[in-house]
Design a protein around this motif. Structure first.
Motif, PDB file in Angstrom:
ATOM      1  N   THR A  35      -0.469  -7.009  -2.223  1.00 56.17           N
ATOM      2  CA  THR A  35      -1.560  -6.063  -2.476  1.00 56.17           C
ATOM      3  C   THR A  35      -2.926  -6.673  -2.159  1.00 56.17           C
ATOM      4  O   THR A  35      -3.951  -6.048  -2.408  1.00 56.17           O
ATOM      5  N   HIS A  36      -2.908  -7.908  -1.683  1.00 57.76           N
ATOM      6  CA  HIS A  36      -4.173  -8.539  -1.277  1.00 57.76           C
ATOM      7  C   HIS A  36      -4.238  -8.649   0.237  1.00 57.76           C
ATOM      8  O   HIS A  36      -3.213  -8.508   0.908  1.00 57.76           O
ATOM      9  N   THR A  37      -5.422  -8.941   0.738  1.00 62.20           N
ATOM     10  CA  THR A  37      -5.541  -9.117   2.187  1.00 62.20           C
ATOM     11  C   THR A  37      -5.074 -10.512   2.561  1.00 62.20           C
ATOM     12  O   THR A  37      -4.961 -11.402   1.720  1.00 62.20           O
ATOM     13  N   SER A  38      -4.803 -10.678   3.822  1.00 62.50           N
ATOM     14  CA  SER A  38      -4.288 -11.947   4.316  1.00 62.50           C
ATOM     15  C   SER A  38      -5.244 -13.099   4.004  1.00 62.50           C
ATOM     16  O   SER A  38      -4.813 -14.177   3.600  1.00 62.50           O
ATOM     17  N   SER A  39      -6.538 -12.847   4.142  1.00 66.61           N
ATOM     18  CA  SER A  39      -7.496 -13.936   3.909  1.00 66.61           C
ATOM     19  C   SER A  39      -7.552 -14.300   2.436  1.00 66.61           C
ATOM     20  O   SER A  39      -7.703 -15.467   2.081  1.00 66.61           O
ATOM     21  N   GLU A  40      -7.406 -13.302   1.557  1.00 63.89           N
ATOM     22  CA  GLU A  40      -7.374 -13.586   0.121  1.00 63.89           C
ATOM     23  C   GLU A  40      -6.166 -14.460  -0.214  1.00 63.89           C
ATOM     24  O   GLU A  40      -6.240 -15.383  -1.021  1.00 63.89           O
ATOM     25  N   ILE A  41      -5.022 -14.155   0.436  1.00 62.96           N
ATOM     26  CA  ILE A  41      -3.813 -14.929   0.168  1.00 62.96           C
ATOM     27  C   ILE A  41      -4.013 -16.375   0.601  1.00 62.96           C
ATOM     28  O   ILE A  41      -3.550 -17.304  -0.048  1.00 62.96           O
ATOM     29  N   LEU A  42      -4.740 -16.538   1.708  1.00 61.40           N
ATOM     30  CA  LEU A  42      -4.895 -17.881   2.262  1.00 61.40           C
ATOM     31  C   LEU A  42      -5.993 -18.698   1.573  1.00 61.40           C
ATOM     32  O   LEU A  42      -6.179 -19.859   1.892  1.00 61.40           O
ATOM     33  N   SER A  43      -6.736 -18.087   0.661  1.00 59.03           N
ATOM     34  CA  SER A  43      -7.755 -18.862  -0.045  1.00 59.03           C
ATOM     35  C   SER A  43      -7.437 -18.903  -1.539  1.00 59.03           C
ATOM     36  O   SER A  43      -7.887 -18.054  -2.295  1.00 59.03           O
ATOM     37  N   PRO A  44      -6.640 -19.893  -1.921  1.00 55.23           N
ATOM     38  CA  PRO A  44      -6.221 -19.968  -3.326  1.00 55.23           C
ATOM     39  C   PRO A  44      -7.433 -20.255  -4.217  1.00 55.23           C
ATOM     40  O   PRO A  44      -8.454 -20.738  -3.718  1.00 55.23           O
ATOM     41  N   PRO A  45      -7.371 -20.031  -5.514  1.00 57.79           N
ATOM     42  CA  PRO A  45      -6.189 -19.449  -6.185  1.00 57.79           C
ATOM     43  C   PRO A  45      -6.113 -17.948  -6.017  1.00 57.79           C
ATOM     44  O   PRO A  45      -7.144 -17.273  -6.007  1.00 57.79           O
ATOM     45  N   LEU A  46      -4.875 -17.465  -5.916  1.00 61.69           N
ATOM     46  CA  LEU A  46      -4.659 -16.023  -5.773  1.00 61.69           C
ATOM     47  C   LEU A  46      -4.641 -15.391  -7.160  1.00 61.69           C
ATOM     48  O   LEU A  46      -4.081 -15.951  -8.095  1.00 61.69           O
ATOM     49  N   SER A  47      -5.321 -14.277  -7.248  1.00 66.26           N
ATOM     50  CA  SER A  47      -5.393 -13.593  -8.546  1.00 66.26           C
ATOM     51  C   SER A  47      -3.985 -13.192  -9.012  1.00 66.26           C
ATOM     52  O   SER A  47      -3.076 -12.959  -8.221  1.00 66.26           O
ATOM     53  N   MET A  48      -3.835 -13.160 -10.340  1.00 65.73           N
ATOM     54  CA  MET A  48      -2.563 -12.738 -10.915  1.00 65.73           C
ATOM     55  C   MET A  48      -2.466 -11.220 -11.055  1.00 65.73           C
ATOM     56  O   MET A  48      -1.482 -10.695 -11.528  1.00 65.73           O
ATOM     57  N   LEU A  49      -3.555 -10.552 -10.693  1.00 62.74           N
ATOM     58  CA  LEU A  49      -3.566  -9.093 -10.830  1.00 62.74           C
ATOM     59  C   LEU A  49      -3.535  -8.436  -9.456  1.00 62.74           C
ATOM     60  O   LEU A  49      -3.981  -9.040  -8.471  1.00 62.74           O
ATOM     61  N   PRO A  50      -2.980  -7.229  -9.350  1.00 69.29           N
ATOM     62  CA  PRO A  50      -2.892  -6.543  -8.061  1.00 69.29           C
ATOM     63  C   PRO A  50      -4.255  -6.377  -7.430  1.00 69.29           C
ATOM     64  O   PRO A  50      -5.254  -6.154  -8.129  1.00 69.29           O
ATOM     65  N   GLY A  51      -4.318  -6.542  -6.113  1.00 70.06           N
ATOM     66  CA  GLY A  51      -5.569  -6.351  -5.385  1.00 70.06           C
ATOM     67  C   GLY A  51      -5.691  -4.925  -4.893  1.00 70.06           C
ATOM     68  O   GLY A  51      -4.982  -4.037  -5.370  1.00 70.06           O
ATOM     69  N   SER A  52      -6.563  -4.716  -3.921  1.00 70.78           N
ATOM     70  CA  SER A  52      -6.843  -3.348  -3.487  1.00 70.78           C
ATOM     71  C   SER A  52      -6.285  -3.050  -2.102  1.00 70.78           C
ATOM     72  O   SER A  52      -6.462  -1.980  -1.550  1.00 70.78           O
ATOM     73  N   ASN A  53      -5.545  -4.039  -1.538  1.00 67.17           N
ATOM     74  CA  ASN A  53      -5.124  -3.886  -0.148  1.00 67.17           C
ATOM     75  C   ASN A  53      -3.712  -3.308  -0.018  1.00 67.17           C
ATOM     76  O   ASN A  53      -3.065  -3.454   1.013  1.00 67.17           O
ATOM     77  N   ILE A  54      -3.230  -2.655  -1.102  1.00 69.75           N
ATOM     78  CA  ILE A  54      -1.840  -2.213  -1.081  1.00 69.75           C
ATOM     79  C   ILE A  54      -1.543  -1.276   0.078  1.00 69.75           C
ATOM     80  O   ILE A  54      -0.547  -1.436   0.785  1.00 69.75           O
ATOM     81  N   ALA A  55      -2.436  -0.319   0.308  1.00 69.28           N
ATOM     82  CA  ALA A  55      -2.224   0.627   1.401  1.00 69.28           C
ATOM     83  C   ALA A  55      -2.274  -0.098   2.738  1.00 69.28           C
ATOM     84  O   ALA A  55      -1.449   0.135   3.634  1.00 69.28           O
ATOM     85  N   GLY A  56      -3.222  -1.040   2.850  1.00 69.20           N
ATOM     86  CA  GLY A  56      -3.385  -1.767   4.108  1.00 69.20           C
ATOM     87  C   GLY A  56      -2.151  -2.570   4.454  1.00 69.20           C
ATOM     88  O   GLY A  56      -1.622  -2.487   5.561  1.00 69.20           O
ATOM     89  N   ALA A  57      -1.661  -3.325   3.461  1.00 71.55           N
ATOM     90  CA  ALA A  57      -0.538  -4.210   3.719  1.00 71.55           C
ATOM     91  C   ALA A  57       0.716  -3.418   4.071  1.00 71.55           C
ATOM     92  O   ALA A  57       1.396  -3.700   5.077  1.00 71.55           O
ATOM     93  N   TYR A  58       1.046  -2.414   3.236  1.00 67.78           N
ATOM     94  CA  TYR A  58       2.287  -1.654   3.480  1.00 67.78           C
ATOM     95  C   TYR A  58       2.148  -0.790   4.719  1.00 67.78           C
ATOM     96  O   TYR A  58       3.089  -0.591   5.466  1.00 67.78           O
ATOM     97  N   GLY A  59       0.904  -0.293   4.925  1.00 66.40           N
ATOM     98  CA  GLY A  59       0.666   0.512   6.124  1.00 66.40           C
ATOM     99  C   GLY A  59       0.918  -0.307   7.372  1.00 66.40           C
ATOM    100  O   GLY A  59       1.631   0.123   8.285  1.00 66.40           O
ATOM    101  N   LEU A  60       0.392  -1.519   7.347  1.00 60.02           N
ATOM    102  CA  LEU A  60       0.563  -2.409   8.491  1.00 60.02           C
ATOM    103  C   LEU A  60       2.056  -2.694   8.730  1.00 60.02           C
ATOM    104  O   LEU A  60       2.553  -2.606   9.858  1.00 60.02           O
ATOM    105  N   ALA A  61       2.742  -3.017   7.626  1.00 61.05           N
ATOM    106  CA  ALA A  61       4.155  -3.356   7.749  1.00 61.05           C
ATOM    107  C   ALA A  61       4.948  -2.176   8.272  1.00 61.05           C
ATOM    108  O   ALA A  61       5.789  -2.312   9.165  1.00 61.05           O
ATOM    109  N   LEU A  62       4.685  -0.999   7.715  1.00 66.94           N
ATOM    110  CA  LEU A  62       5.514   0.153   8.052  1.00 66.94           C
ATOM    111  C   LEU A  62       5.216   0.721   9.434  1.00 66.94           C
ATOM    112  O   LEU A  62       6.047   1.407  10.014  1.00 66.94           O
ATOM    113  N   THR A  63       4.045   0.441   9.950  1.00 65.60           N
ATOM    114  CA  THR A  63       3.729   1.024  11.262  1.00 65.60           C
ATOM    115  C   THR A  63       3.785   0.011  12.394  1.00 65.60           C
ATOM    116  O   THR A  63       4.497   0.185  13.366  1.00 65.60           O
ATOM    117  N   LYS A  64       3.055  -1.100  12.230  1.00 67.02           N
ATOM    118  CA  LYS A  64       2.906  -2.005  13.364  1.00 67.02           C
ATOM    119  C   LYS A  64       3.712  -3.294  13.275  1.00 67.02           C
ATOM    120  O   LYS A  64       4.059  -3.912  14.286  1.00 67.02           O
TER     121      LYS A  64
END
Lengths: 282, 361
Positions: A35-64
């Motif tokens: 649910t986070h963006t790629s750059s957020e994942i790559l810059s620790p520490p990663l939050s323990m709470l869901p981020g706002s990129n859920i649509a982006g991440a799943y959208g990317l996976a499901l389409t491209k």
């Protein structure tokens, strides 16, 4: 084991909670990461709470998907995996049930030889025979086809053996009663054997579905067209050596997506398990 | 409703030289109840299964309703079988269990429902038609198995020890039900059992088998009072018949026992029994009479062990080299160590040839 003393109970609960966290945390963390963006994942520490990129991440996976995996949509990969897992599960059950039926209920020459031939194949894992099998598939022109993906994995000595053991527990008198009732071979199979095997079929379906779903080496070999890949293979291909080229958000989303169908199968079949266990007591 | 006939039926299993059934000839009349009785392994179940078509017939003929059925499939023999462990289909309801054979035969739905309904009524199974077999008691399951046989309206019923899985009390009541049902339907029946009480109470005629050979075929009373061989004499009756070795004496009118006593055979002299012929004398425990000490007693027995059954008392005692059992009325008190003076009426004495074991006279 039921502990009645308070301290004992506390310790038991503590241990259980630790176990649940140990099992569940990686899954939770994967979900959070998806649910986070790629750059957020790559810059620790990663939050323990869901981020706002859920649509982006799943959208990317499901389409491209990802460029390293041929930019195919994960919807297609999920579909391919589903077809493969279902075909293997159903094919295994049908073939092994029929062969066990023949071995147990019919007297034909070389019956035992046939049984042992099937049994001996248990000794050879897929990896050992993978090169000749690949050669056969190539010669038959089955690369990049569903048939090529599934047929070589269908025959199963284990399932045949399982059904054989179950069929052997069916009392002779039941078979004889069916003969007196005039049920022929196919009728007996359909009306009596099949309903009695329900629990076994359900158990085997779960096991073989997951076996089919998690296949990696074989689909990797026989598919060259990215559009024929399975989700497990695609997931691996998405991950690159360099973090910068890996769309981690899409990878995490794909991992979650790849988990869902097997979980759904287990949850769905569990009901049938319990029902079957309660009902078919002889 | 038909005759069932076996003509010199034999059975040998492939790969084994031994004959299991050594030539059985019997004709079961229309509506007759024939019980096949014998110890385990005597071939009675095999014989029944040969009639059913579940075992092949090595030689000889099985004839049902005038038709030789040797080569016919079980379903085409017009018979119905009730198995020892009921053999109900565990996943089908009582209704479906009874209806299955008819469904396979392709009968119209309405007729199936009617036949099953009638059978269920007869067997008091109507309230259970929707249940699965596992939700039924042993007796109810047995009745479902009977129902499955009845709905087919067969020429003959074949029962393979149908009551041996039930407890003693239920067995008695089911025995009665089976008999009444068979009477009512008038269906020719073959019934296999190792229980002589079942055989005596159910049978019109009993066929006693021993190692694949028919020892005797007769009505229950014939088998009891005129046993054709030592085997039958020992098998029928509980406790079993007493046997004593002796020789014919008195011009064929008496038997001298090894222990010296002489028992008169009365006026019913045995024509074929020459003096000095070695015989085995048989007498049932219930056919001894007690007499006051010394008053014309034939035998004297010292009570070693006493079993009180209520109505009767069984007295076991040593006699010669063997044991004797005597049945006395329950109200007569006997103590261990008592000496009993016994007489035996001539008409209740059975003589068997020592060598062949066959009945004499």
């Amino acid at each position: 084991m039921i502990e009645t003393r308070q301290t004992g109970r506390l310790i038991a609960h503590f241990l259980l909670i630790v176990a649940v966290i140990a099992m569940g945390f990686p899954l939770y963390y994967t979900f959070i990461a998806s649910t986070h963006t790629s750059s957020e994942i790559l810059s620790p520490p990663l939050s323990m709470l869901p981020g706002s990129n859920i649509a982006g991440a799943y959208g990317l996976a499901l389409t491209k998907g990802a460029s390293s995996a041929g930019n195919v949509s994960m919807t297609l990969m999920l579909w391919n995996s589903l077809v493969m897992a279902l075909a293997i599960a159903i094919g295994k059950i049908v073939i092994s049930m029929l062969s066990a039926y023949a071995i147990v209920f019919f007297r034909f020459p070389l019956r035992l030889v046939c049984f042992w031939m099937i049994f001996i194949t248990l000794m050879l894992p897929v990896e050992v025979r993978i090169v000749p099998t690949y050669q056969v598939i190539v010669s038959l022109g089955l690369l990049d086809t569903y048939a090529g993906l599934t047929v070589p994995l269908m025959a199963s000595a284990t399932a045949t053996f399982l059904f054989r053991q179950f069929f052997l527990t069916i009392p002779d008198e039941l078979v004889e009663a069916a003969r007196l009732d005039g049920a022929g071979a196919m009728r007996f199979f359909k009306d009596i054997l099949l309903p009695l095997s329900r629990t076994n079929i359900a158990a085997l379906f779960v096991v073989t579905f997951i076996y089919g779903w998690t296949q990696y080496l074989w689909p990797l070999l026989v598919t060259t067209d990215p559009a024929m890949g399975t989700i497990i293979v695609a997931l691996k291909k998405m991950v690159n050596f360099s973090d910068a080229d890996t769309p981690w958000d899409a990878v995490m989303a794909t991992a979650i997506l790849a988990l869902l169908p097997p979980v759904a199968v287990i949850v769905g079949m569990q009901k049938l398990f319990v029902k079957g266990l309660v009902e078919t007591e002889k | 409703m038909a005759q069932v006939e076996l003509r010199n039926v034999r059975k040998t299993y492939p790969g084994s030289a031994a004959e299991v059934i050594k030539g059985v000839d019997v004709s079961v009349g229309d509506g007759e109840f024939l019980v096949l009785l014998g110890p385990s392994g005597c071939g009675k179940s095999t014989l029944l299964r040969m009639v059913a078509g579940l075992e092949s017939i090595s030689s000889g003929d099985a004839v049902i309703d005038g038709k030789t059925v040797n080569q016919l499939e079980p379903k085409d023999r017009n018979i119905a079988m009730v198995f020892q462990n009921y053999a109900l289909y565990p996943h089908m309801s009582v209704f479906d269990n009874m209806a299955y054979g008819l469904k396979v035969a392709g009968l119209p739905k309405a007729e199936i429902a009617q036949r099953v309904g009638e059978a269920a009524e007869m067997l008091e199974l109507t309230p259970y038609l929707e249940r699965k077999p596992r939700a039924l008691s042993g007796g109810q399951r047995q009745r479902v198995a009977m129902g499955r046989a009845i709905v087919r309206k067969p020429a003959a019923f074949l029962f393979d020890e149908p009551l041996s899985n039930l407890d003693a009390k239920l067995r008695t009541s089911m025995r009665m039900q089976i008999k009444q049902l068979q009477r009512r339907l008038g269906v020719t029946s073959l019934y296999v059992t190792h229980d002589q009480v079942e055989a005596m109470t159910l049978a019109d005629r009993i066929m006693i088998l021993n190692q694949g050979v028919v020892e005797q075929i007769g009505t229950p009373m014939e088998v009891y009072s005129q046993p054709a061989s030592l085997f039958v004499a020992a098998f029928i009756g509980a406790p079993g018949m007493n046997f004593m070795d002796g020789t014919v004496s008195g011009g064929g009118h008496a038997v001298t026992l090894k222990t010296g006593e002489v028992l008169s055979l009365g006026s019913g002299a045995v024509a074929s029994a020459q003096d000095g012929r070695e015989v085995t004398l048989g007498i049932r425990p219930e056919h001894f009479a007690l007499t006051p000490e010394g008053d014309g007693a034939h035998l004297t027995l010292t009570a070693d062990y006493i079993e009180q059954l209520g109505a009767d008392t069984l007295v076991h005692g040593k006699f010669g080299t063997g044991m004797l059992v005597v049945r006395v009325a329950g109200e007569r008190s006997v103590a261990e160590g008592d000496k009993l003076a016994l007489t035996a009426t001539p008409e209740h004495l059975h003589l068997f040839d020592r060598e062949s074991g066959r009945r004499i006279g």
